[in-house]
Scaffold this active site. Structure first.
Site, PDB file in Angstrom:
ATOM      1  N   THR A   4       0.838  -1.196   0.000  1.00 42.96           N
ATOM      2  CA  THR A   4       0.000   0.000   0.000  1.00 42.96           C
ATOM      3  C   THR A   4       0.876   1.250   0.000  1.00 42.96           C
ATOM      4  OG1 THR A   4      -0.181   0.131   2.428  1.00 42.96           O
ATOM      5  CG2 THR A   4      -1.797  -1.238   1.260  1.00 42.96           C
ATOM      6  N   GLY A   5       0.357   2.313  -0.591  1.00 40.39           N
ATOM      7  CA  GLY A   5       1.109   3.563  -0.644  1.00 40.39           C
ATOM      8  C   GLY A   5       2.448   3.404  -1.322  1.00 40.39           C
ATOM      9  N   SER A   6       2.450   2.723  -2.483  1.00 40.48           N
ATOM     10  CA  SER A   6       3.736   2.357  -3.101  1.00 40.48           C
ATOM     11  C   SER A   6       4.050   3.122  -4.375  1.00 40.48           C
ATOM     12  CB  SER A   6       3.757   0.850  -3.379  1.00 40.48           C
ATOM     13  OG  SER A   6       2.596   0.404  -4.029  1.00 40.48           O
ATOM     14  N   THR A   7       3.486   4.315  -4.532  1.00 39.36           N
ATOM     15  CA  THR A   7       3.808   5.114  -5.713  1.00 39.36           C
ATOM     16  C   THR A   7       5.058   5.964  -5.517  1.00 39.36           C
ATOM     17  OG1 THR A   7       2.356   6.924  -4.993  1.00 39.36           O
ATOM     18  CG2 THR A   7       1.383   5.225  -6.424  1.00 39.36           C
TER      19      THR A   7
ATOM     20  N   GLY B 123       8.592   6.880  -2.475  1.00 40.49           N
ATOM     21  CA  GLY B 123       9.264   6.691  -1.202  1.00 40.49           C
ATOM     22  C   GLY B 123       9.558   5.260  -0.832  1.00 40.49           C
ATOM     23  N   ILE B 124       9.419   4.952   0.454  1.00 36.70           N
ATOM     24  CA  ILE B 124       9.736   3.632   0.980  1.00 36.70           C
ATOM     25  C   ILE B 124       8.874   2.563   0.323  1.00 36.70           C
ATOM     26  CG2 ILE B 124       9.670   2.171   3.043  1.00 36.70           C
ATOM     27  CD1 ILE B 124      10.427   4.671   4.681  1.00 36.70           C
ATOM     28  N   GLY B 125       7.584   2.830   0.181  1.00 37.99           N
ATOM     29  CA  GLY B 125       6.696   1.842  -0.421  1.00 37.99           C
ATOM     30  C   GLY B 125       7.098   1.489  -1.838  1.00 37.99           C
TER      31      GLY B 125
ATOM     32  N   SER C 230       8.034   3.008  12.490  1.00 35.21           N
ATOM     33  CA  SER C 230       9.014   4.097  12.538  1.00 35.21           C
ATOM     34  C   SER C 230       9.705   4.129  13.883  1.00 35.21           C
ATOM     35  CB  SER C 230       8.293   5.425  12.296  1.00 35.21           C
ATOM     36  OG  SER C 230       9.104   6.527  12.636  1.00 35.21           O
TER      37      SER C 230
ATOM     38  N   TYR D 133       1.745  11.543  15.021  1.00 38.26           N
ATOM     39  CA  TYR D 133       2.370  10.534  14.181  1.00 38.26           C
ATOM     40  C   TYR D 133       3.012   9.446  15.041  1.00 38.26           C
ATOM     41  CZ  TYR D 133       5.826   8.411  11.039  1.00 38.26           C
ATOM     42  OH  TYR D 133       6.582   7.518  10.329  1.00 38.26           O
TER      43      TYR D 133
END
Length: 264
Positions: free
Chosen positions: A13-16, A18-20, A141, A154
């Site tokens: 998820t959220g892989s467009t 950065g880390i993903g 994190s 966060y």
């Protein structure tokens, strides 16, 4: 160490970006069929193209969906009813004075950083347990352990993520399914670049801004530099493999020694 994820389907998820995105590339390079996810269809398509370029011959596809939303998650699950590897990477962060964070913002952070992963884990874990194999990984994190003054909302959501991971690992006990968190330290992503600029000043040259940020805001780091996303991805690829079969319920640190403790 030979890591072969051939025959495994992985959702990140959220892989467009950065880390993903680095995780999606790493899993594809290891042979997994990778599903890239993000909210924007155009960005998902572009990310799929970059993964394919980095992992020639890999099976890669994209599913645009907002998994922090009930309807969006339902749409993704309808398109992808089973996975072998679930990487709950989606997350948001941003600096804000603690006394100015209102209830709506607290709820938004919990919806994105905690409940999105809970929702997908709840959906995919039963199938993994029935098949006798599965990997659920949540990208947490160092802020889960060292609550940052500049964004306590966060940090609290990342702490909750560790508890959720431990709980679901107990649910999957004895089934061949492992559930772990990966504690990422200060990482070089576009979002972190923006945070550094906000905290240090937009007119400061990047190399100097990074050094000042690490010196002033993350002095505990033993690495003394920002971590590259691919370094986080390396841990995720290992934990996704058969080689990590005895590691579950854990919080694995890729934090550059930032957390000043023997255990998280």
């Amino acid at each position: 160490m030979d890591i072969d994820l051939s025959g495994r389907t992985a959702l990140v998820t959220g892989s467009t970006q950065g880390i993903g995105h680095a995780i999606a590339i790493g899993l594809a390079q290891a042979g997994a069929e990778v599903v890239v996810n993000g909210r924007d269809a155009a960005r998902v398509a572009a990310a799929v193209g970059r993964v394919r370029e980095s992992a020639p011959g890999a099976a890669v596809r994209g599913i645009p969906a907002d998994v922090a939303d009930d309807e969006g998650a339902a749409g993704l699950l309808a398109s992808l009813p089973e996975v072998d590897v679930l990487v709950n990477n989606l997350g948001i962060f941003g600096a804000q004075p603690a006394l100015e964070i209102d209830d709506a913002e607290w709820r938004r952070y919990f919806e994105v950083n905690v409940l999105a992963g809970v929702r997908l884990t709840r959906a995919y874990l039963p199938g993994m347990m029935e098949r006798g194999f599965g990997r659920v990984l949540s990208i947490s994190s160092d802020s889960a352990v060292v609550t940052p003054l500049e964004m306590i909302h966060y940090g609290v959501t990342k702490t909750a993520q560790l508890a959720v991971t431990r709980g679901f690992a107990k649910v999957a006990a004895g089934t061949g399914v492992t559930v772990n968190s990966v504690l990422a330290g200060p990482t070089h992503t576009g979002g972190v670049e923006a945070l550094v600029a906000e905290m240090v000043g937009e007119d400061v040259e990047w190399d100097e801004a990074q050094r000042r940020f690490m010196r002033e805001s993350r002095p505990q780091s033993l690495l003394q530099r920002l971590i590259e996303p691919s370094e986080i991805a390396n841990m995720v690829v290992y934990l996704s493999s058969d080689l990590a079969s005895a590691t579950t319920g854990g919080a694995l640190r890729v934090d550059g020694g930032y957390v000043d403790a023997i255990l998280p």
